[in-house]
Design an enzyme around this catalytic site. Structure first.
Site, PDB file in Angstrom:
ATOM      1  N   HIS A 101     -34.901  41.368  32.037  1.00 49.30           N
ATOM      2  CA  HIS A 101     -34.391  42.740  32.091  1.00 49.30           C
ATOM      3  C   HIS A 101     -33.216  43.037  31.176  1.00 49.30           C
ATOM      4  CE1 HIS A 101     -37.012  42.890  35.511  1.00 49.30           C
ATOM      5  NE2 HIS A 101     -36.213  42.170  36.290  1.00 49.30           N
ATOM      6  N   GLU A 129     -39.410  39.346  32.418  1.00 55.00           N
ATOM      7  CA  GLU A 129     -39.798  40.738  32.558  1.00 55.00           C
ATOM      8  C   GLU A 129     -38.894  41.548  31.645  1.00 55.00           C
ATOM      9  OE1 GLU A 129     -39.558  41.996  36.613  1.00 55.00           O
ATOM     10  OE2 GLU A 129     -41.529  41.177  37.134  1.00 55.00           O
ATOM     11  N   GLN A 189     -37.550  33.598  42.062  1.00 53.43           N
ATOM     12  CA  GLN A 189     -36.594  33.032  41.120  1.00 53.43           C
ATOM     13  C   GLN A 189     -35.325  32.509  41.801  1.00 53.43           C
ATOM     14  OE1 GLN A 189     -38.356  35.760  40.713  1.00 53.43           O
ATOM     15  NE2 GLN A 189     -39.132  35.891  38.626  1.00 53.43           N
ATOM     16  N   ARG A 220     -30.476  40.408  34.621  1.00 50.89           N
ATOM     17  CA  ARG A 220     -29.864  41.734  34.661  1.00 50.89           C
ATOM     18  C   ARG A 220     -30.634  42.485  35.737  1.00 50.89           C
ATOM     19  NH1 ARG A 220     -31.394  46.568  32.505  1.00 50.89           N
ATOM     20  NH2 ARG A 220     -29.775  48.159  32.685  1.00 50.89           N
ATOM     21  N   ASP A 244     -32.682  44.477  38.317  1.00 50.17           N
ATOM     22  CA  ASP A 244     -33.556  45.651  38.337  1.00 50.17           C
ATOM     23  C   ASP A 244     -33.397  46.432  39.638  1.00 50.17           C
ATOM     24  OD1 ASP A 244     -36.086  44.748  40.231  1.00 50.17           O
ATOM     25  OD2 ASP A 244     -35.187  43.080  39.184  1.00 50.17           O
ATOM     26  N   TYR A 246     -36.866  47.338  33.193  1.00 50.44           N
ATOM     27  CA  TYR A 246     -37.597  48.435  33.819  1.00 50.44           C
ATOM     28  C   TYR A 246     -37.059  49.804  33.415  1.00 50.44           C
ATOM     29  CZ  TYR A 246     -39.291  45.065  37.408  1.00 50.44           C
ATOM     30  OH  TYR A 246     -39.875  44.024  38.081  1.00 50.44           O
TER      31      TYR A 246
END
Length: 629
Positions: A502, A523, A181, A462, A464, A526
């Site tokens: 996130h 995603e 990314q 954000r 991880d 987590y």
């Protein structure tokens, strides 16, 4: 390669610049005077702009060994600098670098931008290679080799004639661009060998996690292990394979997607709305300018196929050239006087909002220039005015909660119609971080209140992982606050290349009408400690990665994926990856969910699609169209 007219005009200028490497402003223009024969002496070129200590400029007459040495040193410095504050831009004046016998081969590390300074990609040619390899994180740099965190680097506006002479057999097989990314490759003409988006020459696992290409002409491309990718308005000779979510928009030579999901290609014949990123160039007289491409509708292929990209050229003298030491007050005064803004490489502490208020203002960052919020400020506010462009800027949350990191249009700006479909507000390669290099807190990363806005490649992250010193994910969840990634309140907003990950509620929340998205990657967070921390007030389990508000009547998404990896608590459940109104005007095309080894997503979209859990880890659960035609 046959020299372009600009290259021929540039030869005398490039000769004068022989040996100029760091921009220092030392070369200045002087009046012509008479020689003994009575002929006027040639006038030296204008002064080089002072772009700060972190911009390196090479001339084609600079000794190749010197160029190679400096690029090797920069790559070594930045190869593991994932959370550093170093920022760099490398600029090549028009001409040719490297030969068949002595190619120029170099790598691009973190927070490094490499750009040609020609009006067209053919004005700067690199004979050699420009590469990104896997980072090998174990065994003293020999094992656990992957590209999953190869973020934050840029390549653009040049021609690359691949020459891997002198490298071993595997390395000679391709130019490797193993990235993930917040990496863009724009306006690049690649020839001479294969372009590989994975590094298959190092030890495994060789994973890669997605990237972005636009306005480029490419040879055969090996996708390899790239989980997702967007390529827009380009030309490709061929594309090798897909993993989960490969999207092509306005790409000549794109693969057919009729067999979806095997392979999982999404092919959009023409890009409904596009505008290429602004770029620096030097004309044949040695004048520095910024080309601001025009917005285009329903296009395919590269913008420079018939010459210079359509648009307008703005003299660099019309820009306020900022350095990290400049205050926001200085920057805002320059903007108020009618200046555009060039942010030189570095990290800027922003304690009050930079206000961009005039139509057609350009804010261009070099070398991943980074605005870091201080004292809870909103670092950047863009007014609802036609044609404002923000490009090449990273925005970080600070330790005190900011309501927003970038706000487009005021709280009540939606519906005023000051931006326009013909000249939309445009954000290109604009990235956001909450956490990572330091503790970060922001309610929303990007809020769009204006109508007719185009976002062309963004990563809202954000973090991880990072270097904040947390004792575990539960502390991360409680400390790095990031509720929303993208919130869209305006109508007629288009996004080409939306990466958002996130966030603690919705990574994407869309409230405006007639929104269009081509490519979405997400995603889920987590780190929720418990199911209660990841449950909506109405009792729904979890927050979808992509939410279209219930009142919206028209919306479209082509090519989207939501992934789950609840490593902090693998028992956590999310009801759906996508949640949208159940009406015919809201359409999702080629969407999927996947379990990465922990956590569960029950449905792909609303109550449609099969469950992604640890019984089918790594296997996408697809929905071809929602609602079903």
């Amino acid at each position: 390669m046959t020299p372009t007219p600009l290259m021929r005009r540039f030869r005398r200028f490039a000769t004068v610049l022989a040996g100029a490497v760091l921009v220092t402003g030392a070369l200045t223009s002087v009046p012509a005077s008479a020689t003994p024969s009575g002929h006027p002496k040639p006038t030296p070129p204008p002064a080089l702009p002072d772009l700060g200590p972190n911009v390196t400029i090479f001339s084609p007459r600079t000794p190749l060994a010197e160029i190679q040495s400096k690029l090797d040193a920069l790559a070594a410095q930045q190869v593991d600098a994932e959370m550093s504050t170093a920022r760099h831009a490398v600029l090549f004046l028009p001409g040719t670098y490297g030969t068949a016998d002595k190619p120029l081969q170099f790598k691009v590390g973190y927070y490094t931008e490499v750009e040609g300074l020609g009006a067209e990609p053919g004005d700067v040619t690199i004979n050699g290679s420009i590469e990104v390899y896997n980072r090998c994180l174990e065994g003293g740099g020999t094992s656990n080799c992957l590209a999953l965190v190869n973020f934050w680097r840029t390549l653009g506006n040049l021609s690359l004639n691949i020459n891997k002479s002198g490298q071993d057999g595997c390395r000679q097989s391709a130019n490797f661009w193993a990235v993930s990314q917040a990496v863009s490759l724009r306006r690049v003409n690649v020839s001479g060998n294969t372009l590989s988006l994975m590094d298959y020459c190092t030890a495994g696992p060789q994973y890669a996690s997605g990237g972005f290409i636009a306005d480029s002409k490419l040879p055969a491309v090996v996708n390899g292990s790239q989980q997702q990718w967007l390529i827009r308005n380009s030309v490709v000779e061929s594309w090798s394979n897909a993993v989960w979510n490969q999207v092509f928009s306005g790409v000549t030579g794109a693969p057919d997607d009729s067999a979806f999901p095997n392979p999982p290609y999404t092919t959009v014949a023409k890009t409904s709305l596009s505008r290429e990123k602004p770029f620096l160039y030097v004309d044949g007289a040695g004048k520095w300018l910024v080309r601001v491409p025009a917005a285009r509708t329903n296009t395919s292929g590269v913008s420079w196929a018939n010459g210079m990209t359509p648009g307008r050229s703005v003299p660099l003298s019309d820009f306020f050239i900022a350095r990290p030491g400049n205050s926001v007050a200085e920057i805002n005064r320059a903007l108020a006087r009618g200046k555009n803004l060039l942010l030189t490489p570095g990290v800027y502490g922003i304690d009050r909002s930079i206000e961009v208020q005039r139509p057609d203002t350009v804010v261009l960052g070099l070398g991943h220039a980074t605005l870091t919020a201080m004292r809870g400020a909103v670092p950047l506010k863009v007014a609802d005015r036609a044609g404002i462009v923000v490009a090449g800027v990273t925005i970080d949350a600070g330790t005190k909660l900011s309501p927003v990191l970038l706000q487009v249009g005021g709280h009540h700006g939606h519906g005023w119609g000051r931006s326009s479909a013909r000249n939309p507000i445009t954000l290109s390669d604009v990235y956001f971080r909450v956490g990572g290099p330091h503790i970060g807190r922001a309610t929303t990363a990007l809020e769009i209140n204006a109508d007719h806005v185009l976002v062309d490649h963004t990563w809202l992250w954000r973090a991880d992982h990072g270097v904040e010193g947390f004792s575990g994910d539960t502390e991360r969840w409680k400390t790095n606050i990031g509720r929303y990634g993208l919130v869209v309140n305006g109508d007629d907003v288009t996004v080409t290349g939306l990466f958002a990950e996130h966030f603690q509620r919705y990574s994407t929340l869309w409230k405006g009408e007639r929104g269009r998205v081509v490519f979405f990657q997400n995603e889920l967070p987590y780190d929720p400690p418990t199911q209660a921390d990841w449950t909506q007030p109405n009792g729904t389990l979890g927050f979808p990665g992509y939410k279209v508000a219930d009142r919206v009547r028209t919306h479209s998404l082509s090519g989207g994926g939501v992934y789950v990896f609840n490593q902090n608590n693998p028992s956590i459940v999310t009801t759906s990856g996508f949640e949208v109104p159940r009406r015919s005007g809201v359409r999702l095309h080629h969407v999927m969910t996947v379990n990465l080894s922990a956590g569960t997503i029950i449905h792909v979209v609303n109550d449609t699609g099969t469950q992604a859990d640890n019984t089918n880890t790594g296997t996408p659960q697809f929905v071809t169209d929602y609602p079903t035609p």
